[in-house]
Design a protein around this motif. Structure first.
Motif, mmCIF file in Angstrom:
data_model
loop_
_atom_site.group_PDB
_atom_site.id
_atom_site.type_symbol
_atom_site.label_atom_id
_atom_site.label_comp_id
_atom_site.label_asym_id
_atom_site.label_seq_id
_atom_site.Cartn_x
_atom_site.Cartn_y
_atom_site.Cartn_z
ATOM 1 N N PRO A 73 0.815 -1.212 0.000
ATOM 2 C CA PRO A 73 0.000 0.000 0.000
ATOM 3 C C PRO A 73 0.850 1.266 0.000
ATOM 4 N N TRP A 74 0.330 2.256 -0.635
ATOM 5 C CA TRP A 74 0.866 3.615 -0.587
ATOM 6 C C TRP A 74 -0.206 4.468 0.068
ATOM 7 N N ILE A 75 0.197 5.594 0.625
ATOM 8 C CA ILE A 75 -0.767 6.471 1.294
ATOM 9 C C ILE A 75 -0.578 7.912 0.834
ATOM 10 N N THR A 76 -1.674 8.655 0.870
ATOM 11 C CA THR A 76 -1.629 10.103 0.664
ATOM 12 C C THR A 76 -1.874 10.755 2.010
ATOM 13 N N LEU A 77 -0.981 11.645 2.375
ATOM 14 C CA LEU A 77 -1.082 12.379 3.638
ATOM 15 C C LEU A 77 -1.414 13.834 3.355
ATOM 16 N N VAL A 78 -2.313 14.390 4.147
ATOM 17 C CA VAL A 78 -2.551 15.829 4.131
ATOM 18 C C VAL A 78 -2.041 16.360 5.464
ATOM 19 N N TRP A 79 -1.257 17.425 5.382
ATOM 20 C CA TRP A 79 -0.582 18.008 6.540
ATOM 21 C C TRP A 79 -1.267 19.307 6.961
ATOM 22 N N ASN A 80 -1.157 19.605 8.224
ATOM 23 C CA ASN A 80 -1.722 20.844 8.759
ATOM 24 C C ASN A 80 -0.994 22.047 8.162
ATOM 25 N N ASP A 81 -1.733 23.098 7.928
ATOM 26 C CA ASP A 81 -1.132 24.340 7.467
ATOM 27 C C ASP A 81 -1.886 25.498 8.122
ATOM 28 N N GLY A 105 -3.587 20.759 -5.746
ATOM 29 C CA GLY A 105 -4.368 21.627 -6.625
ATOM 30 C C GLY A 105 -5.442 22.401 -5.873
ATOM 31 N N TYR A 106 -5.947 21.810 -4.786
ATOM 32 C CA TYR A 106 -6.904 22.500 -3.921
ATOM 33 C C TYR A 106 -6.208 23.441 -2.935
ATOM 34 N N GLY A 107 -4.882 23.461 -2.964
ATOM 35 C CA GLY A 107 -4.132 24.346 -2.076
ATOM 36 C C GLY A 107 -3.764 23.720 -0.741
ATOM 37 N N LEU A 108 -3.925 22.401 -0.623
ATOM 38 C CA LEU A 108 -3.559 21.727 0.622
ATOM 39 C C LEU A 108 -2.129 21.218 0.524
ATOM 40 N N TRP A 109 -1.478 21.096 1.672
ATOM 41 C CA TRP A 109 -0.138 20.534 1.729
ATOM 42 C C TRP A 109 -0.275 19.031 1.809
ATOM 43 N N ALA A 110 0.117 18.324 0.764
ATOM 44 C CA ALA A 110 -0.070 16.873 0.703
ATOM 45 C C ALA A 110 1.181 16.205 0.148
ATOM 46 N N THR A 111 1.421 14.993 0.643
ATOM 47 C CA THR A 111 2.520 14.161 0.169
ATOM 48 C C THR A 111 2.019 12.722 0.065
ATOM 49 N N TYR A 112 2.805 11.885 -0.608
ATOM 50 C CA TYR A 112 2.480 10.459 -0.622
ATOM 51 C C TYR A 112 3.731 9.673 -0.281
ATOM 52 N N GLN A 113 3.540 8.481 0.245
ATOM 53 C CA GLN A 113 4.673 7.628 0.605
ATOM 54 C C GLN A 113 4.212 6.186 0.696
ATOM 55 N N LYS A 114 5.168 5.282 0.676
ATOM 56 C CA LYS A 114 4.864 3.873 0.877
ATOM 57 C C LYS A 114 4.465 3.704 2.339
ATOM 58 N N ASP A 115 3.387 2.971 2.578
ATOM 59 C CA ASP A 115 2.926 2.764 3.948
ATOM 60 C C ASP A 115 3.876 1.812 4.642
ATOM 61 N N ASP A 116 4.139 2.104 5.907
ATOM 62 C CA ASP A 116 5.058 1.263 6.699
ATOM 63 C C ASP A 116 4.461 -0.038 7.089
ATOM 64 N N LEU A 143 -1.788 10.784 -7.965
ATOM 65 C CA LEU A 143 -2.905 11.597 -8.463
ATOM 66 C C LEU A 143 -3.648 12.286 -7.324
ATOM 67 N N ASP A 144 -3.896 11.547 -6.230
ATOM 68 C CA ASP A 144 -4.588 12.147 -5.084
ATOM 69 C C ASP A 144 -3.759 13.273 -4.473
ATOM 70 N N THR A 145 -2.443 13.063 -4.397
ATOM 71 C CA THR A 145 -1.563 14.104 -3.843
ATOM 72 C C THR A 145 -1.599 15.349 -4.713
ATOM 73 N N GLU A 146 -1.504 15.154 -6.022
ATOM 74 C CA GLU A 146 -1.573 16.294 -6.936
ATOM 75 C C GLU A 146 -2.911 17.015 -6.831
ATOM 76 N N GLY A 202 -1.704 17.017 13.184
ATOM 77 C CA GLY A 202 -0.743 17.552 12.230
ATOM 78 C C GLY A 202 -0.781 16.913 10.860
ATOM 79 N N ARG A 203 -1.503 15.803 10.748
ATOM 80 C CA ARG A 203 -1.609 15.118 9.455
ATOM 81 C C ARG A 203 -2.701 14.073 9.522
ATOM 82 N N ALA A 204 -3.124 13.615 8.342
ATOM 83 C CA ALA A 204 -4.091 12.523 8.255
ATOM 84 C C ALA A 204 -3.847 11.755 6.966
ATOM 85 N N VAL A 205 -4.034 10.447 7.042
ATOM 86 C CA VAL A 205 -3.994 9.611 5.842
ATOM 87 C C VAL A 205 -5.371 9.722 5.204
#
Length: 96
Positions: free
Chosen positions: A22-30, A85-96, A78-81, A64-67
């Motif tokens: 699995p990979w995950i998309t994270l949205v971070w607090n801003d 695009g909505y102006g949120l701080w987002a990253t993706y990574q391989k889930d641990d 695509l979800d991260t992009e 501070g973040r949510a998957v």
């Protein structure tokens, strides 16, 4: 002379794994986006019900973040992009 039985070992080919999940998309607090806007983004993009979108938004705010999504790498890109695009701080990574 007798021959000892040979133990069968499971071959690597018999083990089925999906290296892409699995990979995950994270949205971070801003400090910029309103909580109501973040909730709206999660409802609009992912189709989450208001309750789930609100819970995820609160995780972003308080922890501070949510998957926000999980799946194959390409979908998380695509979800991260989309989140960016909505102006949120987002990253993706391989889930641990």
């Amino acid at each position: 002379m007798s021959v000892a039985p040979v133990e069968q070992q499971e071959s690597d080919a018999a083990v089925v794994t999906d290296p892409d999940v699995p990979w995950i998309t994270l949205v971070w607090n801003d400090p910029v986006n309103l909580m109501s806007y973040v909730t709206w983004v999660f409802q609009t993009h992912f189709g989450y019900p208001k309750e789930k979108a609100t819970k995820l938004m609160m995780d972003v705010h308080e922890k501070g973040r949510a998957v926000v999504s999980t799946g194959p790498k390409e979908q998380m890109e695509l979800d991260t992009e989309a989140m960016q695009g909505y102006g949120l701080w987002a990253t993706y990574q391989k889930d641990d």
